[in-house]
Design a protein around this motif. Structure first.
Motif, PDB file in Angstrom:
ATOM      1  N   SER A 169      53.652  35.508  34.592  1.00 29.07           N
ATOM      2  CA  SER A 169      52.887  35.086  33.409  1.00 29.07           C
ATOM      3  C   SER A 169      51.696  34.207  33.825  1.00 29.07           C
ATOM      4  O   SER A 169      50.782  33.986  33.033  1.00 29.07           O
ATOM      5  CB  SER A 169      53.784  34.350  32.404  1.00 29.07           C
ATOM      6  OG  SER A 169      54.251  33.151  32.994  1.00 29.07           O
ATOM      7  N   LEU A 170      51.719  33.703  35.060  1.00 25.20           N
ATOM      8  CA  LEU A 170      50.602  32.868  35.537  1.00 25.20           C
ATOM      9  C   LEU A 170      49.559  33.676  36.294  1.00 25.20           C
ATOM     10  O   LEU A 170      48.548  33.139  36.747  1.00 25.20           O
ATOM     11  CB  LEU A 170      51.131  31.762  36.467  1.00 25.20           C
ATOM     12  CG  LEU A 170      52.126  30.761  35.882  1.00 25.20           C
ATOM     13  CD1 LEU A 170      52.547  29.760  36.945  1.00 25.20           C
ATOM     14  CD2 LEU A 170      51.499  30.012  34.699  1.00 25.20           C
ATOM     15  N   GLU A 171      49.839  34.973  36.459  1.00 25.44           N
ATOM     16  CA  GLU A 171      48.988  35.832  37.299  1.00 25.44           C
ATOM     17  C   GLU A 171      47.489  35.705  36.982  1.00 25.44           C
ATOM     18  O   GLU A 171      46.677  35.444  37.857  1.00 25.44           O
ATOM     19  CB  GLU A 171      49.466  37.288  37.144  1.00 25.44           C
ATOM     20  CG  GLU A 171      48.563  38.319  37.792  1.00 25.44           C
ATOM     21  CD  GLU A 171      49.025  38.726  39.193  1.00 25.44           C
ATOM     22  OE1 GLU A 171      50.230  38.609  39.479  1.00 25.44           O
ATOM     23  OE2 GLU A 171      48.167  39.163  39.971  1.00 25.44           O
ATOM     24  N   ASP A 172      47.128  35.884  35.696  1.00 24.76           N
ATOM     25  CA  ASP A 172      45.698  35.849  35.344  1.00 24.76           C
ATOM     26  C   ASP A 172      45.083  34.478  35.613  1.00 24.76           C
ATOM     27  O   ASP A 172      43.963  34.367  36.102  1.00 24.76           O
ATOM     28  CB  ASP A 172      45.492  36.206  33.863  1.00 24.76           C
ATOM     29  CG  ASP A 172      45.718  37.687  33.635  1.00 24.76           C
ATOM     30  OD1 ASP A 172      45.832  38.430  34.632  1.00 24.76           O
ATOM     31  OD2 ASP A 172      45.805  38.088  32.454  1.00 24.76           O
ATOM     32  N   PHE A 173      45.853  33.445  35.272  1.00 24.66           N
ATOM     33  CA  PHE A 173      45.378  32.083  35.507  1.00 24.66           C
ATOM     34  C   PHE A 173      45.139  31.860  37.007  1.00 24.66           C
ATOM     35  O   PHE A 173      44.102  31.344  37.422  1.00 24.66           O
ATOM     36  CB  PHE A 173      46.406  31.071  34.965  1.00 24.66           C
ATOM     37  CG  PHE A 173      46.133  29.663  35.389  1.00 24.66           C
ATOM     38  CD1 PHE A 173      45.150  28.917  34.754  1.00 24.66           C
ATOM     39  CD2 PHE A 173      46.826  29.083  36.448  1.00 24.66           C
ATOM     40  CE1 PHE A 173      44.856  27.620  35.163  1.00 24.66           C
ATOM     41  CE2 PHE A 173      46.553  27.791  36.871  1.00 24.66           C
ATOM     42  CZ  PHE A 173      45.563  27.060  36.219  1.00 24.66           C
ATOM     43  N   LEU A 174      46.098  32.296  37.833  1.00 23.14           N
ATOM     44  CA  LEU A 174      45.984  32.072  39.288  1.00 23.14           C
ATOM     45  C   LEU A 174      44.858  32.901  39.886  1.00 23.14           C
ATOM     46  O   LEU A 174      44.134  32.442  40.776  1.00 23.14           O
ATOM     47  CB  LEU A 174      47.321  32.381  39.979  1.00 23.14           C
ATOM     48  CG  LEU A 174      48.463  31.417  39.632  1.00 23.14           C
ATOM     49  CD1 LEU A 174      49.792  31.920  40.209  1.00 23.14           C
ATOM     50  CD2 LEU A 174      48.181  29.999  40.142  1.00 23.14           C
ATOM     51  N   LYS A 210      37.531  30.810  41.200  1.00 17.77           N
ATOM     52  CA  LYS A 210      36.780  29.549  41.113  1.00 17.77           C
ATOM     53  C   LYS A 210      36.689  28.872  42.477  1.00 17.77           C
ATOM     54  O   LYS A 210      35.660  28.308  42.829  1.00 17.77           O
ATOM     55  CB  LYS A 210      37.436  28.616  40.104  1.00 17.77           C
ATOM     56  CG  LYS A 210      37.111  29.026  38.685  1.00 17.77           C
ATOM     57  CD  LYS A 210      37.783  28.171  37.644  1.00 17.77           C
ATOM     58  CE  LYS A 210      37.435  28.714  36.259  1.00 17.77           C
ATOM     59  NZ  LYS A 210      38.319  28.202  35.216  1.00 17.77           N
ATOM     60  N   HIS A 211      37.779  28.943  43.251  1.00 19.66           N
ATOM     61  CA  HIS A 211      37.748  28.315  44.576  1.00 19.66           C
ATOM     62  C   HIS A 211      36.854  29.089  45.531  1.00 19.66           C
ATOM     63  O   HIS A 211      36.171  28.510  46.365  1.00 19.66           O
ATOM     64  CB  HIS A 211      39.176  28.122  45.110  1.00 19.66           C
ATOM     65  CG  HIS A 211      39.862  26.977  44.432  1.00 19.66           C
ATOM     66  ND1 HIS A 211      40.491  27.098  43.231  1.00 19.66           N
ATOM     67  CD2 HIS A 211      39.925  25.664  44.769  1.00 19.66           C
ATOM     68  CE1 HIS A 211      40.933  25.916  42.848  1.00 19.66           C
ATOM     69  NE2 HIS A 211      40.611  25.023  43.765  1.00 19.66           N
ATOM     70  N   GLN A 212      36.842  30.397  45.367  1.00 23.08           N
ATOM     71  CA  GLN A 212      35.934  31.200  46.192  1.00 23.08           C
ATOM     72  C   GLN A 212      34.495  30.795  45.881  1.00 23.08           C
ATOM     73  O   GLN A 212      33.677  30.609  46.771  1.00 23.08           O
ATOM     74  CB  GLN A 212      36.166  32.687  45.902  1.00 23.08           C
ATOM     75  CG  GLN A 212      35.584  33.628  46.934  1.00 23.08           C
ATOM     76  CD  GLN A 212      34.171  34.076  46.598  1.00 23.08           C
ATOM     77  OE1 GLN A 212      33.727  33.917  45.460  1.00 23.08           O
ATOM     78  NE2 GLN A 212      33.486  34.618  47.570  1.00 23.08           N
ATOM     79  N   VAL A 233      52.370  32.221  44.679  1.00 23.65           N
ATOM     80  CA  VAL A 233      51.218  31.606  43.990  1.00 23.65           C
ATOM     81  C   VAL A 233      49.923  31.976  44.725  1.00 23.65           C
ATOM     82  O   VAL A 233      48.938  32.396  44.123  1.00 23.65           O
ATOM     83  CB  VAL A 233      51.398  30.068  43.921  1.00 23.65           C
ATOM     84  CG1 VAL A 233      50.104  29.375  43.510  1.00 23.65           C
ATOM     85  CG2 VAL A 233      52.517  29.709  42.947  1.00 23.65           C
ATOM     86  N   VAL A 234      49.952  31.848  46.049  1.00 28.89           N
ATOM     87  CA  VAL A 234      48.738  32.086  46.828  1.00 28.89           C
ATOM     88  C   VAL A 234      48.351  33.568  46.822  1.00 28.89           C
ATOM     89  O   VAL A 234      47.170  33.895  46.790  1.00 28.89           O
ATOM     90  CB  VAL A 234      48.915  31.540  48.263  1.00 28.89           C
ATOM     91  CG1 VAL A 234      47.884  32.116  49.198  1.00 28.89           C
ATOM     92  CG2 VAL A 234      48.805  30.027  48.238  1.00 28.89           C
ATOM     93  N   SER A 235      49.349  34.462  46.795  1.00 25.96           N
ATOM     94  CA  SER A 235      48.927  35.863  46.810  1.00 25.96           C
ATOM     95  C   SER A 235      48.221  36.207  45.499  1.00 25.96           C
ATOM     96  O   SER A 235      47.284  37.003  45.495  1.00 25.96           O
ATOM     97  CB  SER A 235      50.070  36.820  47.162  1.00 25.96           C
ATOM     98  OG  SER A 235      50.954  36.918  46.104  1.00 25.96           O
ATOM     99  N   GLY A 256      42.015  36.758  43.463  1.00 27.36           N
ATOM    100  CA  GLY A 256      40.774  36.245  42.863  1.00 27.36           C
ATOM    101  C   GLY A 256      39.638  36.270  43.870  1.00 27.36           C
ATOM    102  O   GLY A 256      38.500  36.583  43.524  1.00 27.36           O
ATOM    103  N   TRP A 257      39.927  35.975  45.125  1.00 30.27           N
ATOM    104  CA  TRP A 257      38.895  36.042  46.171  1.00 30.27           C
ATOM    105  C   TRP A 257      38.446  37.503  46.320  1.00 30.27           C
ATOM    106  O   TRP A 257      37.274  37.788  46.366  1.00 30.27           O
ATOM    107  CB  TRP A 257      39.462  35.571  47.515  1.00 30.27           C
ATOM    108  CG  TRP A 257      39.221  34.146  47.873  1.00 30.27           C
ATOM    109  CD1 TRP A 257      38.169  33.659  48.569  1.00 30.27           C
ATOM    110  CD2 TRP A 257      40.060  33.020  47.579  1.00 30.27           C
ATOM    111  NE1 TRP A 257      38.316  32.296  48.740  1.00 30.27           N
ATOM    112  CE2 TRP A 257      39.461  31.877  48.148  1.00 30.27           C
ATOM    113  CE3 TRP A 257      41.277  32.850  46.897  1.00 30.27           C
ATOM    114  CZ2 TRP A 257      40.017  30.599  48.066  1.00 30.27           C
ATOM    115  CZ3 TRP A 257      41.823  31.597  46.816  1.00 30.27           C
ATOM    116  CH2 TRP A 257      41.196  30.489  47.385  1.00 30.27           C
ATOM    117  N   ALA A 258      39.455  38.382  46.393  1.00 29.28           N
ATOM    118  CA  ALA A 258      39.137  39.798  46.602  1.00 29.28           C
ATOM    119  C   ALA A 258      38.263  40.309  45.457  1.00 29.28           C
ATOM    120  O   ALA A 258      37.292  41.029  45.687  1.00 29.28           O
ATOM    121  CB  ALA A 258      40.422  40.606  46.695  1.00 29.28           C
TER     122      ALA A 258
END
Ligand code: HEM
Length: 165
Positions: A86-91, A97-99, A148-150, A155-157
């Motif tokens: 359920s956190l997928e989109d947020f993460l 944003k970090h990228q 979490v990191v994957s 998002g980077w990809a």
């Protein structure tokens, strides 16, 4: 998205029980370690020009705000261990944003060895939990961290940065 075992979830919830009540001080331990491991990360924060060395920055309101945000994300992950998807989109967005601010995936993703963010998280857990920091507990946190990191890495990809950059 992968799933955590019931044993991992129990270990994570029990250890977060006390840490989660005191998020900011634990976040400061984590980020003090992070900036020790990779001082260049400090310069990615536009407001780092307002302070000199890491300890000074980490007592400034803007840095404390980021530390607070980080701890709330960890708290959200621990509260959603049964449905991390359920956190997928947020993460994913958080990764983007970090990228965008110049953070590289290498700071987050684990390949051959633990990276600076993972290492700093474990350092904070170890220094807070003492003898309760056992091998299975470390592994349970690493399992949650990698999920979490994957999601963040996607998002980077999406932003066009190749995973290995
Ligand atoms: C290499 C380590 C990290 C660096 C260099 C970094 C850097 C940044 C920067 C420069 C910003 C934008 C300025 C700000 O909002 O303060 C930001 C925002 C944010 N960071 Fe990080 N960060 C790191 C790790 C993390 C981690 C581990 C998390 C949580 C899992 C996290 C959660 C957030 C959140 C929630 C925001 C706000 C995003 C928004 O505006 O919606 N950060 N980060």
């Amino acid at each position: 998205m992968e799933k955590l075992s019931e044993k991992d979830k129990g270990l994570i919830r029990d250890s977060w029980e006390s840490l989660g009540k005191n998020k900011v001080p634990h976040g400061i331990v984590m980020f003090t370690r992070l900036f020790e491991l990779d001082p260049a990360l400090l310069t990615l924060f536009s407001y780092s020009t307002n302070c000199g060395v890491a300890p000074e920055c980490l007592s400034s309101p803007q840095f404390l705000e980021h530390v607070t945000k980080v701890m709330f994300v960890i708290d959200a992950a621990v509260s959603h261990l049964d449905d991390l998807h359920s956190l997928e989109d947020f993460l994913l967005n958080l990764g983007r944003k970090h990228q965008a601010v110049g953070v590289k995936t290498q700071s987050f993703t684990m390949t051959m060895r633990l990276t600076v963010v993972g290492e700093s998280l474990l350092y904070m857990l170890q220094s807070s939990l003492g003898p309760a920091y056992t091998t299975p507990l470390r592994q349970a946190w690493l399992n949650m961290y990698s999920i979490v990191v994957s999601a963040m890495t996607r998002g980077w990809a999406k932003n066009g940065e190749h995973k290995s950059n």
